[in-house]
Design an enzyme around this catalytic site. Structure first.
Site, PDB file in Angstrom:
ATOM      1  N   HIS A 226       0.833  -1.218   0.000  1.00 27.61           N
ATOM      2  CA  HIS A 226       0.000   0.000   0.000  1.00 27.61           C
ATOM      3  C   HIS A 226       0.865   1.265   0.000  1.00 27.61           C
ATOM      4  O   HIS A 226       0.446   2.304   0.504  1.00 27.61           O
ATOM      5  CB  HIS A 226      -0.940   0.051   1.212  1.00 27.61           C
ATOM      6  CG  HIS A 226      -1.661  -1.227   1.475  1.00 27.61           C
ATOM      7  ND1 HIS A 226      -2.910  -1.504   0.983  1.00 27.61           N
ATOM      8  CD2 HIS A 226      -1.284  -2.330   2.173  1.00 27.61           C
ATOM      9  CE1 HIS A 226      -3.284  -2.719   1.378  1.00 27.61           C
ATOM     10  NE2 HIS A 226      -2.309  -3.250   2.101  1.00 27.61           N
TER      11      HIS A 226
ATOM     12  N   SER B  71      15.226  21.232 -16.873  1.00 30.49           N
ATOM     13  CA  SER B  71      14.040  22.045 -17.120  1.00 30.49           C
ATOM     14  C   SER B  71      14.477  23.327 -17.807  1.00 30.49           C
ATOM     15  O   SER B  71      15.588  23.810 -17.588  1.00 30.49           O
ATOM     16  CB  SER B  71      13.360  22.349 -15.788  1.00 30.49           C
ATOM     17  OG  SER B  71      12.631  23.557 -15.878  1.00 30.49           O
TER      18      SER B  71
ATOM     19  N   LYS C 102      16.433  21.570 -11.624  1.00 31.61           N
ATOM     20  CA  LYS C 102      15.745  20.317 -11.932  1.00 31.61           C
ATOM     21  C   LYS C 102      16.618  19.278 -12.639  1.00 31.61           C
ATOM     22  O   LYS C 102      17.433  19.589 -13.480  1.00 31.61           O
ATOM     23  CB  LYS C 102      14.518  20.593 -12.819  1.00 31.61           C
ATOM     24  CG  LYS C 102      13.361  21.253 -12.114  1.00 31.61           C
ATOM     25  CD  LYS C 102      12.782  20.402 -10.990  1.00 31.61           C
ATOM     26  CE  LYS C 102      11.863  19.319 -11.510  1.00 31.61           C
ATOM     27  NZ  LYS C 102      10.599  19.799 -12.000  1.00 31.61           N
TER      28      LYS C 102
ATOM     29  N   GLU D 176       9.683   8.239 -17.127  1.00 34.33           N
ATOM     30  CA  GLU D 176       8.339   8.772 -17.400  1.00 34.33           C
ATOM     31  C   GLU D 176       7.872   8.421 -18.810  1.00 34.33           C
ATOM     32  O   GLU D 176       6.705   8.095 -19.026  1.00 34.33           O
ATOM     33  CB  GLU D 176       8.335  10.291 -17.214  1.00 34.33           C
ATOM     34  CG  GLU D 176       8.468  10.691 -15.755  1.00 34.33           C
ATOM     35  CD  GLU D 176       8.643  12.203 -15.614  1.00 34.33           C
ATOM     36  OE1 GLU D 176       7.715  12.855 -15.146  1.00 34.33           O
ATOM     37  OE2 GLU D 176       9.716  12.707 -15.998  1.00 34.33           O
TER      38      GLU D 176
END
Ligand code: ARG
Length: 460
Positions: free
Chosen positions: A155, A276, A282, A289
Site C-alpha cells: 500500500h 528544465s 531540476k 516517465e
C-alpha cells in the site's frame, strides 16, 4: 496500370488509392517478401510448374531488387499499393514474362500472411535479446546491493525489511517470464501459411512441405482458410509486449519515486536525465516517465488489433491490412524503451544510506518483534496485539521500538530479554528472512544465480 486492372473500366479514384495503399508502412517487409518469393519460385520450378530458366531469371531479378532496396535505390509507388505488388511490378519490369509467372499458385493473401509472420518471427529474438541484457543489468545491480537494507512496501506504506537486491530480483523474475512468453509465441507461430492461396489452396501440384522447410518453418499450416486468416501470433506478440511494458512501467514508477527528494533512494546519471527550461535545479527522470507513458500506446496497439480482428468472417478481409501499423509501432516502442531503461538502471547511483534511513522509521521490524515473542512461547495473535500497543505508544512518543528501555518492554510482556535488541536490528531482520524466496543474502544469491543461468543458456 494496376496489376489487377483486367476487369475494371475506370481508374481508381485518387482518394481510394490513398486509402488502399499500404506501401507507406509495409515496405519494411521487403526482405521477408523477397525471401518468400524466392522459396515459392524454387518450389514452382521443382514441381515442374514453371521452367528452370524462369526460376533462374526470377532468382536473379529478386536478388538484384533486394540489393537495390537495401542500397536505397528503389522508389516504391503508391499506384502499386503494397510491398508485394511493388516488388512483383519491379521484377516484371526487369525480367519480363518470367516475372509474371512468379505469382502462379499464390495470392497476396498467403503472401502477406507469410511476410508478416516472418517479420514477427524475426523481431522476437531482438526483444528477448534486449530483455536478457536488462536481466544482466538487474543481476549486476542486485549483486552490488545484497546487504542494502530498504523498506519493503505494501500500500506504499513501509512494511518489512528487504534488500534492494531482493526488490530488483522481483523484476528480474517478471522479465524472465516475459522472455519465455515471447519464446512460446515464437514456437507457436512457426507454421507456414504459404500455399494457402487466396483461401482455398490451389489446383497446381505445389509442395508446401518444401516451401515451409526452405523458410525455416516446422511445417505448413494445416488449413488454407486459417492460413490466410490467422493473426493470433501478432496478437500474442502484442499481448506479450504489453506485459513487458506493464512491468517496465511499474519499475519506471518506482524509479520516479526513488528519484524524488522525498525518497532519494537513487540518483540518475546525467546521461539518463533531463533538465528544465526554467527551473535551474531540476533533474528529471524523463526516461522512466516516457517508458511509463509509452506503455499506453503499446496497450493501444493491442486493443486496436483485437478490435480489427473481432467479427471478421473467414477468410481474408482488407481490414486485416490494419494489422501492421500497431505491430510495427509496438515493436519499435519496446525496442526503443528496453535498452534506454537498462542503461538508466545500469548507471544510476544507489543511495543505500537513504534507504537505510528510511528503513529505520516506520516500524518495519514490528513483525519481527511479534515473532520474537512468539518464538519465546506467546501465541502469535497475542504477540501481535502486544506489539501493536507498543507501536501506538512509540508513535505517540516519537520513538522507535528499539529505543524503548528493557523495563518499558517488560512492562507489556516479561518474555522480553536483552536479546530483543538484536532481534530488532534491521540488518538481522533482513538477514534472518532466509525462507525460500526471501531477502536473506543466501536467497538473493540463489535468485541472481538462477537468472544468470537463464541468461547464459540463451547466449550462443
Ligand atoms: N496489402 C494487403 C495487406 O496488407 C495485402 C493483401 C491484399 N489482398 C487482397 N486480397 N487485397 O493485407
Amino acid at each position: 496500370m494496376k496489376l489487377w486492372s483486367g476487369r475494371f473500366e475506370k481508374d481508381t479514384d485518387a482518394l481510394v488509392n490513398e486509402l488502399n495503399a499500404s506501401i507507406g508502412f509495409d515496405q519494411r517487409l521487403y526482405r521477408e517478401d523477397i525471401q518468400g518469393s524466392l522459396a515459392h519460385a524454387a518450389m514452382l520450378g521443382e514441381c515442374g510448374i514453371i521452367s528452370t530458366e524462369d526460376v533462374s531469371a526470377i532468382t536473379r531479378g529478386l536478388t538484384g531488387i533486394l540489393e537495390d532496396i537495401k542500397a536505397g535505390k528503389v522508389e516504391f509507388s503508391a499506384e502499386n499499393e503494397d510491398i508485394h505488388m511493388n516488388i512483383e511490378a519491379l521484377l516484371t519490369a526487369r525480367i519480363g514474362d518470367a516475372g509474371k509467372r512468379l505469382h502462379t499458385a499464390r495470392s497476396r493473401n498467403d503472401q502477406v500472411a507469410l511476410d508478416f509472420r516472418m517479420y514477427v518471427r524475426r523481431e522476437i529474438p531482438v526483444v528477448t535479446g534486449q530483455l536478457l541484457h536488462l536481466e544482466k543489468v538487474l543481476c549486476r545491480r542486485a549483486r552490488q546491493n545484497q546487504n542494502a537494507v530498504m523498506p519493503g512496501y505494501t500500500h506504499l506504506q513501509r512494511a518489512q525489511p528487504i534488500s534492494f537486491a531482493q526488490h530488483l530480483m522481483a523484476y528480474a523474475a517478471q522479465f524472465r517470464r516475459d522472455v519465455t512468453r515471447l519464446e512460446d509465441c515464437a514456437r507457436r507461430l512457426n507454421e507456414c501459411p504459404l500455399g494457402s492461396g487466396a483461401l482455398a489452396g490451389t489446383t497446381y501440384p505445389i509442395d508446401r512441405m518444401q516451401t515451409a522447410a526452405a523458410l525455416g518453418f516446422d511445417g505448413p499450416m494445416g488449413n488454407s482458410l486459417d492460413g490466410v486468416s490467422d493473426r493470433d501470433y501478432a496478437l500474442e506478440l502484442l499481448s506479450a509486449l504489453s506485459i513487458v511494458m506493464m512491468h517496465l512501467s511499474r519499475l519506471a514508477e518506482e524509479v520516479i519515486l526513488w528519484c524524488s527528494w522525498e525518497f532519494k533512494f537513487v540518483e540518475l546519471d546525467d546521461a539518463y536525465a533531463t533538465g528544465s527550461s526554467i527551473m535551474p535545479q531540476k533533474k528529471n527522470p524523463d526516461v522512466a516517465e516516457l517508458v511509463r507513458g509509452k506503455t499506453g500506446r503499446v496497450y493501444g496497439d493491442l486493443m486496436s488489433l483485437l478490435t480489427v480482428m473481432k467479427g471478421l468472417p473467414l477468410a481474408y478481409n482488407k481490414d486485416m491490412q490494419e494489422d501492421k501499423e500497431p505491430v510495427f509501432d509496438a515493436v519499435d516502442t519496446v525496442e526503443l524503451c528496453l535498452p534506454a531503461f537498462a542503461g538508466m538502471l545500469d548507471t544510476m547511483t544507489v543511495r543505500t544510506d537513504n534507504m537505510r534511513a528510511a528503513a529505520g522509521r516506520g516500524f518495519i521490524n514490528a513483525t519481527d518483534c511479534a515473532d520474537y515473542l512468539t518464538k519465546k512461547g506467546m501465541p502469535f495473535r497475542d504477540a501481535y496485539t502486544v506489539v501493536g500497543r507498543l507501536v501506538a505508544d512509540c508513535t505517540a512518543r516519537g520513538k522507535t521500538l528499539e529505543e524503548l528501555e528493557l523495563e518499558e518492554l517488560k512492562a507489556v510482556s516479561d518474555l522480553f530479554e536483552k536479546d530483543v535488541y538484536e532481534a530488532l536490528k534491521l540488518e538481522n531482520c533482513m538477514a534472518l528472512r532466509g525462507s525460500y524466496g526471501g531477502p536473506a543474502v543466501q536467497e538473493t544469491t540463489r535468485q541472481i544465480q538462477e537468472i544468470e543461468a537463464f541468461v547464459k543458456a540463451r547466449e550462443h
